[in-house]
Design a protein around this motif. Structure first.
Motif, PDB file in Angstrom:
ATOM      1  N   LEU A 107       8.713  -6.091   0.878  1.00 29.45           N
ATOM      2  CA  LEU A 107       7.931  -7.333   0.862  1.00 29.45           C
ATOM      3  C   LEU A 107       6.645  -7.101   1.655  1.00 29.45           C
ATOM      4  CD1 LEU A 107      10.749  -9.974   1.500  1.00 29.45           C
ATOM      5  CD2 LEU A 107       9.809  -9.189  -0.675  1.00 29.45           C
ATOM      6  N   ILE A 108       5.525  -7.139   0.960  1.00 26.68           N
ATOM      7  CA  ILE A 108       4.229  -6.865   1.591  1.00 26.68           C
ATOM      8  C   ILE A 108       3.341  -8.099   1.474  1.00 26.68           C
ATOM      9  CG2 ILE A 108       2.141  -5.447   1.558  1.00 26.68           C
ATOM     10  CD1 ILE A 108       3.771  -3.173   0.431  1.00 26.68           C
ATOM     11  N   THR A 109       2.891  -8.616   2.598  1.00 25.07           N
ATOM     12  CA  THR A 109       1.912  -9.710   2.613  1.00 25.07           C
ATOM     13  C   THR A 109       0.538  -9.098   2.833  1.00 25.07           C
ATOM     14  OG1 THR A 109       3.536 -11.246   3.531  1.00 25.07           O
ATOM     15  CG2 THR A 109       1.211 -11.866   3.705  1.00 25.07           C
ATOM     16  N   ALA A 110      -0.396  -9.391   1.940  1.00 28.09           N
ATOM     17  CA  ALA A 110      -1.697  -8.727   2.008  1.00 28.09           C
ATOM     18  C   ALA A 110      -2.813  -9.627   1.512  1.00 28.09           C
ATOM     19  CB  ALA A 110      -1.667  -7.434   1.186  1.00 28.09           C
ATOM     20  N   ILE A 111      -4.022  -9.380   2.055  1.00 22.61           N
ATOM     21  CA  ILE A 111      -5.253  -9.997   1.555  1.00 22.61           C
ATOM     22  C   ILE A 111      -5.775  -9.067   0.467  1.00 22.61           C
ATOM     23  CG2 ILE A 111      -7.545 -10.857   2.138  1.00 22.61           C
ATOM     24  CD1 ILE A 111      -5.389 -12.296   3.656  1.00 22.61           C
ATOM     25  N   VAL A 112      -5.782  -9.547  -0.779  1.00 23.95           N
ATOM     26  CA  VAL A 112      -6.056  -8.659  -1.913  1.00 23.95           C
ATOM     27  C   VAL A 112      -7.402  -8.999  -2.547  1.00 23.95           C
ATOM     28  CG1 VAL A 112      -5.210  -7.851  -4.143  1.00 23.95           C
ATOM     29  CG2 VAL A 112      -3.592  -8.468  -2.355  1.00 23.95           C
ATOM     30  N   PRO A 113      -8.300  -8.029  -2.664  1.00 19.60           N
ATOM     31  CA  PRO A 113      -9.572  -8.285  -3.349  1.00 19.60           C
ATOM     32  C   PRO A 113      -9.356  -8.521  -4.835  1.00 19.60           C
ATOM     33  CG  PRO A 113      -9.347  -5.956  -2.823  1.00 19.60           C
ATOM     34  CD  PRO A 113      -8.211  -6.656  -2.147  1.00 19.60           C
ATOM     35  N   ALA A 114     -10.297  -9.246  -5.434  1.00 16.35           N
ATOM     36  CA  ALA A 114     -10.144  -9.620  -6.843  1.00 16.35           C
ATOM     37  C   ALA A 114     -10.034  -8.412  -7.755  1.00 16.35           C
ATOM     38  CB  ALA A 114     -11.332 -10.493  -7.272  1.00 16.35           C
ATOM     39  N   ILE A 115     -10.603  -7.284  -7.346  1.00 19.26           N
ATOM     40  CA  ILE A 115     -10.646  -6.114  -8.219  1.00 19.26           C
ATOM     41  C   ILE A 115      -9.253  -5.562  -8.516  1.00 19.26           C
ATOM     42  CG2 ILE A 115     -10.889  -4.417  -6.366  1.00 19.26           C
ATOM     43  CD1 ILE A 115     -12.898  -2.954  -8.147  1.00 19.26           C
ATOM     44  N   ILE A 116      -8.256  -5.796  -7.603  1.00 17.72           N
ATOM     45  CA  ILE A 116      -6.900  -5.297  -7.874  1.00 17.72           C
ATOM     46  C   ILE A 116      -5.881  -6.423  -8.008  1.00 17.72           C
ATOM     47  CG2 ILE A 116      -7.360  -3.133  -6.656  1.00 17.72           C
ATOM     48  CD1 ILE A 116      -5.558  -4.218  -4.375  1.00 17.72           C
ATOM     49  N   ALA A 117      -6.315  -7.675  -7.832  1.00 14.41           N
ATOM     50  CA  ALA A 117      -5.376  -8.801  -7.877  1.00 14.41           C
ATOM     51  C   ALA A 117      -4.633  -8.858  -9.216  1.00 14.41           C
ATOM     52  CB  ALA A 117      -6.114 -10.105  -7.620  1.00 14.41           C
ATOM     53  N   GLY A 118      -5.351  -8.602 -10.312  1.00 11.75           N
ATOM     54  CA  GLY A 118      -4.714  -8.670 -11.636  1.00 11.75           C
ATOM     55  C   GLY A 118      -3.616  -7.639 -11.813  1.00 11.75           C
ATOM     56  N   ARG A 119      -3.815  -6.438 -11.291  1.00 10.84           N
ATOM     57  CA  ARG A 119      -2.827  -5.360 -11.439  1.00 10.84           C
ATOM     58  C   ARG A 119      -1.550  -5.668 -10.670  1.00 10.84           C
ATOM     59  NH1 ARG A 119      -6.422  -0.462  -9.417  1.00 10.84           N
ATOM     60  NH2 ARG A 119      -4.447   0.698  -9.641  1.00 10.84           N
ATOM     61  N   MET A 120      -1.651  -6.490  -9.635  1.00 10.00           N
ATOM     62  CA  MET A 120      -0.497  -6.771  -8.783  1.00 10.00           C
ATOM     63  C   MET A 120       0.151  -8.114  -9.104  1.00 10.00           C
ATOM     64  SD  MET A 120      -0.670  -4.031  -7.008  1.00 10.00           S
ATOM     65  CE  MET A 120       0.692  -4.440  -5.910  1.00 10.00           C
ATOM     66  N   ALA A 121      -0.401  -8.853 -10.092  1.00 10.00           N
ATOM     67  CA  ALA A 121       0.028 -10.232 -10.320  1.00 10.00           C
ATOM     68  C   ALA A 121       1.522 -10.363 -10.599  1.00 10.00           C
ATOM     69  CB  ALA A 121      -0.782 -10.836 -11.471  1.00 10.00           C
ATOM     70  N   GLU A 122       2.143  -9.459 -11.373  1.00 13.92           N
ATOM     71  CA  GLU A 122       3.550  -9.603 -11.767  1.00 13.92           C
ATOM     72  C   GLU A 122       4.505  -9.394 -10.596  1.00 13.92           C
ATOM     73  OE1 GLU A 122       5.323  -6.149 -13.939  1.00 13.92           O
ATOM     74  OE2 GLU A 122       3.216  -5.606 -14.201  1.00 13.92           O
ATOM     75  N   PHE A 123       4.019  -8.875  -9.453  1.00 14.08           N
ATOM     76  CA  PHE A 123       4.883  -8.619  -8.322  1.00 14.08           C
ATOM     77  C   PHE A 123       4.770  -9.703  -7.244  1.00 14.08           C
ATOM     78  CE2 PHE A 123       3.925  -4.526 -10.292  1.00 14.08           C
ATOM     79  CZ  PHE A 123       5.195  -4.022 -10.488  1.00 14.08           C
ATOM     80  N   ILE A 124       3.978 -10.760  -7.509  1.00 15.52           N
ATOM     81  CA  ILE A 124       3.822 -11.848  -6.538  1.00 15.52           C
ATOM     82  C   ILE A 124       5.139 -12.569  -6.356  1.00 15.52           C
ATOM     83  CG2 ILE A 124       2.690 -14.071  -6.090  1.00 15.52           C
ATOM     84  CD1 ILE A 124       0.223 -12.997  -7.495  1.00 15.52           C
ATOM     85  N   CYS A 125       5.482 -12.842  -5.088  1.00 15.44           N
ATOM     86  CA  CYS A 125       6.736 -13.576  -4.821  1.00 15.44           C
ATOM     87  C   CYS A 125       6.481 -14.720  -3.864  1.00 15.44           C
ATOM     88  CB  CYS A 125       7.802 -12.620  -4.266  1.00 15.44           C
ATOM     89  SG  CYS A 125       7.365 -11.885  -2.668  1.00 15.44           S
ATOM     90  N   ASP A 126       5.307 -15.358  -3.947  1.00  7.84           N
ATOM     91  CA  ASP A 126       4.966 -16.447  -3.024  1.00  7.84           C
ATOM     92  C   ASP A 126       5.970 -17.580  -3.088  1.00  7.84           C
ATOM     93  OD1 ASP A 126       2.801 -14.938  -2.379  1.00  7.84           O
ATOM     94  OD2 ASP A 126       1.353 -16.153  -3.483  1.00  7.84           O
TER      95      ASP A 126
END
Length: 427
Positions: free
Chosen positions: A408-427
């Motif tokens: 479980l990683i909490t991170a401030i993510v720039p828009a340039i990679i936010a899309g690539r990580m979207a399916e792993f969001i667990c907010d």
């Protein structure tokens, strides 16, 4: 040989003059004359007197009439001055006429600013930019700088051989133009290196803000306080000529690059705007600007307009901006601040010296960049170490926890990679 003469080093007593052609602009003229006094004093030259001289029309020879010119010269001699400094811009021919009439050194506002810049430049880029501006200023004035320029010579040897009848001034101008070309080539090389460094920043997608404002408004002090650096910050005009970039961390955890830029003045010589474009383009390319005003100066609104005018010349109009009213600790009347906040929208009251208002400024910087980053918690399988590596390299990781086979990683993510990580969001 082709430098502008270092007149201020020879000058001890100066008479400051501004020729005015419109009595309705008296307040503005007096203000400009007082600013010239600050500029001249910055060079260590003693100012004997300020003279606002009226003229009904502009004249070709002295800019004013011969009678008014004689009065000014008489006043300079009465005060035993060894220099007359004009706030107006003088043409080369007018400068020669004044020196012949007065028999003492005569310079204008542009030459004063050039001499200040020459004393303050530190880095190679700033030094080249100043040298270019001074050479361009000196080229049409060479005939008054050296008494030997009317000599002719044959095609004898020497480093600067010349043809039959070629005057020394023609040789000097030819060499000066070659030197100007060489400086421009060196500047192009330095700008190329700057562009490479900027591409590296853009590759990392690090947000960038430029601190702009009138000279001596507290820009360098603000950058020092925010970043914990020790850039030279003094109570003097043009203390900063070289851009300095430092990184700070905003309240949401993301990194912001802050660049301190050269301060502006009214009637900044156009050749200096051109010469310093490589330095000032940081303001054009920044994501947003932090415009610093000295709230304790009664001319704050004039200085705001001056800075905006120069920014427009550079093509930075419409850039998102945070307006900071600095030095509020020096303002005794609260109505002054109320008036400035009424005239200028969305201002932040601040004292960099007393560390007042800094949290509000940091928060406003975060708001400016709200669309660039997202804070999320990601659930990543331990088998996907490549994704964890991306977050640690491209994002600002705030915390890491382990739950079963997941990270479980909490991170401030720039828009340039936010899309690539979207399916792993667990907010």
């Amino acid at each position: 040989m082709f430098e502008v003469r270092e007149k201020p080093e020879m000058v001890e007593r100066a008479l400051l003059v501004r020729l005015s052609f419109n009595r309705r602009e008296e307040d503005a003229d007096i203000s400009l004359l007082e600013e010239l006094e600050e500029l001249v004093s910055t060079l260590g030259v003693g100012v004997v007197s300020l003279e606002l001289a009226w003229s009904r029309a502009m004249h070709r020879k002295y800019l004013c009439g011969t009678g008014k010119a004689a009065e000014i010269v008489e006043l300079a001699h009465a005060h035993e001055c060894d220099c007359i400094v004009f706030d107006n811009q003088l043409a080369p021919s007018q400068q020669r006429e004044w020196e012949e009439l007065a028999q003492i050194c005569v310079i204008d506002r542009e030459e004063v600013i050039l001499d200040i810049f020459a004393q303050r430049a530190q880095t190679k880029e700033a030094t080249l930019q100043v040298e270019l501006a001074r050479m361009q200023y000196a080229l049409p004035r060479m005939a008054r700088m050296w008494g030997h320029l009317d000599r002719e010579g044959g095609a004898g040897g020497g480093g600067a051989s010349r043809g039959m009848g070629e005057m020394q001034v023609e040789v000097d101008r030819r060499l000066a133009r070659k030197r100007i070309d060489r400086i421009k080539r060196e500047l192009a090389s330095v700008r190329s290196q700057r562009a490479t460094r900027r591409k590296d920043r853009e590759k990392n997608d690090t947000p960038h803000a430029a601190i702009v404002g009138y000279t001596n408004s507290g820009k360098s002090t603000l950058l020092n306080i925010l970043s914990g650096s020790d850039i030279m910050a003094k109570d003097m005009l043009f203390a900063t000529l070289d851009t300095t970039t430092r990184s700070i961390e905003l309240p949401d955890g993301q990194t912001l690059l802050l660049t301190d830029t050269v301060g502006f003045v009214r009637n900044l010589p156009h050749r200096l705007v051109e010469a310093f474009k490589a330095t000032l383009e940081e303001a054009v390319l920044a994501d947003f600007l932090i415009h610093v005003l000295d709230a304790s100066d009664p001319r704050a609104l004039e200085f705001f307009e001056t800075t905006m005018h120069v920014l427009n010349e550079l093509g930075a109009e419409g850039k998102p901006m945070i307006t900071v009213l600095n030095k509020i600790d020096k303002v005794e009347d609260s109505k002054v601040l109320d008036n400035l906040q009424e005239k200028l929208e969305d201002t932040i009251l601040l004292s960099a010296k007393e560390s007042l208002g800094l949290d509000e400024l940091r928060q406003q910087c975060t708001v400016m960049l709200a669309d660039r980053v997202r804070s999320h918690c990601y659930r990543i399988p331990q088998s996907r170490g490549d994704l964890s590596a991306i977050l640690h390299k491209e994002a600002k990781v705030m915390s890491t926890e382990y739950e079963g086979n997941d990270v479980l990683i909490t991170a401030i993510v720039p828009a340039i990679i936010a899309g690539r990580m979207a399916e792993f969001i667990c907010d």
